[in-house]
Scaffold this motif. Structure first.
Motif, PDB file in Angstrom:
ATOM      1  N   ARG A 339       0.829  -1.207   0.000  1.00 11.42           N
ATOM      2  CA  ARG A 339       0.000   0.000   0.000  1.00 11.42           C
ATOM      3  C   ARG A 339       0.865   1.259   0.000  1.00 11.42           C
ATOM      4  O   ARG A 339       0.523   2.259  -0.640  1.00 11.42           O
ATOM      5  CB  ARG A 339      -0.954  -0.023   1.198  1.00 11.42           C
ATOM      6  N   ARG A 343       1.117   4.117  -3.031  1.00 12.91           N
ATOM      7  CA  ARG A 343       1.049   5.572  -2.852  1.00 12.91           C
ATOM      8  C   ARG A 343       2.246   6.250  -3.492  1.00 12.91           C
ATOM      9  O   ARG A 343       2.096   7.307  -4.125  1.00 12.91           O
ATOM     10  CB  ARG A 343       0.986   5.900  -1.354  1.00 12.91           C
ATOM     11  N   ARG A 346       1.651   6.326  -7.158  1.00  9.38           N
ATOM     12  CA  ARG A 346       0.535   7.201  -7.531  1.00  9.38           C
ATOM     13  C   ARG A 346       0.899   8.677  -7.410  1.00  9.38           C
ATOM     14  O   ARG A 346       0.557   9.502  -8.266  1.00  9.38           O
ATOM     15  CB  ARG A 346      -0.665   6.880  -6.646  1.00  9.38           C
ATOM     16  N   GLU A 347       1.606   9.030  -6.326  1.00 11.13           N
ATOM     17  CA  GLU A 347       1.874  10.443  -6.034  1.00 11.13           C
ATOM     18  C   GLU A 347       3.292  10.875  -6.377  1.00 11.13           C
ATOM     19  O   GLU A 347       3.584  12.072  -6.386  1.00 11.13           O
ATOM     20  CB  GLU A 347       1.585  10.718  -4.556  1.00 11.13           C
ATOM     21  N   TRP A 372      -2.045  14.153   5.124  1.00 10.19           N
ATOM     22  CA  TRP A 372      -1.424  13.010   5.802  1.00 10.19           C
ATOM     23  C   TRP A 372      -1.096  13.369   7.244  1.00 10.19           C
ATOM     24  O   TRP A 372      -0.648  14.487   7.536  1.00 10.19           O
ATOM     25  CB  TRP A 372      -0.164  12.588   5.082  1.00 10.19           C
TER      26      TRP A 372
END
Length: 376
Positions: A339, A343, A346-347, A372
């Motif tokens: 996970r 991220r 993705r970012e 966050w």
């Protein structure tokens, strides 16, 4: 022994000439603080004795590298010439000089500041004395043997800072403008907030991460700061001669068991300590997670171990093959890792570095960046 040219070369390597730390590095004899050290060979450790090979001693002492001085409870100064350890975990070292200077520079130490530092071999304490004067430096360590050795070696240089046997996570002696810990902590000790003067600053790293935390004490007794755009990792604080290893029992099952879940990962095999931002995110979510790895030819295996009994094992042959993952326990550790990698993909980045830090007077520490948030 002609050590000064080596110290001057090291100073030019690790700090700019106009820095006030340059002169300290150039004139402190690091070799005197590390006459013996452990050098890793394979999975074991071999004792190196400086006076037996002065050239190698100078080369090691004035290179920008950490030198391990204690493995588990085996201190190099107490070992016999020719000793070899089959394995073990480093528990004390002389930190690489460039990192000591970086930590001091993050602290923004000014003339006249009262400074509390961690002792280790005493080399960092010697740099602080050379820069500020002995009367402005207090040096502490939980290990009485280390404190005595460092005090004796500092005295040979004519330096007599305040030296105390003390757990840095507990009550501290005196009041300070700056605290620089070259050990990692989690959580932030409340004693730091109590002993710092208002406006004072501390610098440390968060245990199990590559995150340098700097914070300034506020009038309400808390502190505000940030995670620096820099990285470092230090040994965690210990409260005895060595560290506990809560994951050792988990390792027995994780080594070969099939586990409760088996799948093929979408990502190449990763050993988290090789990717500090990923490792830091994982540690913030799962404090105390441990890692192990092995390699047999082209086959590599990585383990994630957690004190609650959770474990994951991922194995891949070559660098193009996706690893097969086995995992078990209350947490699905490799899924947690994936996970984080999702991220990152993705970012394009993870939010840990540059995060804002707020600390309440009771030591509760919160990291935030955008949406966050993580609380220690």
């Amino acid at each position: 022994m002609k050590w000064l040219p080596h110290a001057r070369r090291l100073a030019h390597q690790v700090v700019r000439p106009e820095s006030r730390w340059h002169d300290a590095v150039a004139r402190v004899p690091r070799h005197q603080f590390v006459p013996r050290w452990w050098e890793q060979e394979g999975h074991g450790w071999v004792l190196r004795t400086g006076p037996d090979d002065p050239d190698a001693w100078l080369e090691a002492a004035y290179s920008d590298q950490s030198l391990v001085t204690q493995v588990d409870t085996h201190h190099a100064d107490r070992a016999d010439t020719g000793d070899v350890l089959a394995d073990g975990t480093p528990t004390s070292s002389s930190t690489l000089p460039s990192l000591v200077v970086r930590m001091y520079r993050h602290a923004m130490i000014g003339d006249g500041h009262q400074l509390l530092v961690t002792t280790g071999t005493g080399y960092g304490t010697a740099l602080a004395c050379a820069r500020l004067g002995e009367e402005h430096v207090t040096s502490i360590d939980i290990d009485e043997h280390l404190v005595k050795l460092a005090a004796d070696r500092l005295a040979l240089l004519g330096e007599h800072p305040r030296m105390e046997v003390c757990d840095i996570t507990g009550p501290l002696p005196g009041e300070y403008d700056r605290i620089v810990a070259t050990v990692s902590v989690r959580p932030i000790p409340v004693s730091w907030l109590k002993t710092l003067r208002t406006g004072g600053r501390f610098v440390t790293t968060i245990s199990g991460t590559g995150l340098i935390l700097t914070a300034d004490k506020t009038a309400d007794g808390g502190a505000v700061g940030r995670i620096e755009w820099d990285r470092a990792g230090f040994m965690p604080t210990r409260h005895g001669d060595s560290y506990d290893s809560p994951a050792d029992d988990i390792w027995k099952g994780a080594a070969q068991d099939e586990g409760e879940e088996i799948f093929t990962s979408r990502y190449p095999l990763l050993y988290p300590p090789d990717a500090w931002d990923v490792m830091s995110m994982l540690e913030l979510q799962l404090p105390g997670i441990q890692y192990r790895k092995t390699q047999d030819g082209d086959t590599r295996t990585v383990w994630l171990l957690y004190p609650d009994g959770s474990w994951a094992r991922a194995t891949a042959t070559g660098f193009l093959e996706s690893p097969v993952v086995h995992q078990s326990g209350p947490r699905r550790l490799w899924s947690d890792l994936e996970r984080i990698r999702n991220r990152l993909n993705r970012e394009g980045a993870l939010p840990v570095y540059g995060a804002r830090v707020t600390i309440t007077p009771d030591g509760t520490t919160t990291l935030t960046r955008g949406a966050w948030k993580a609380t220690l």
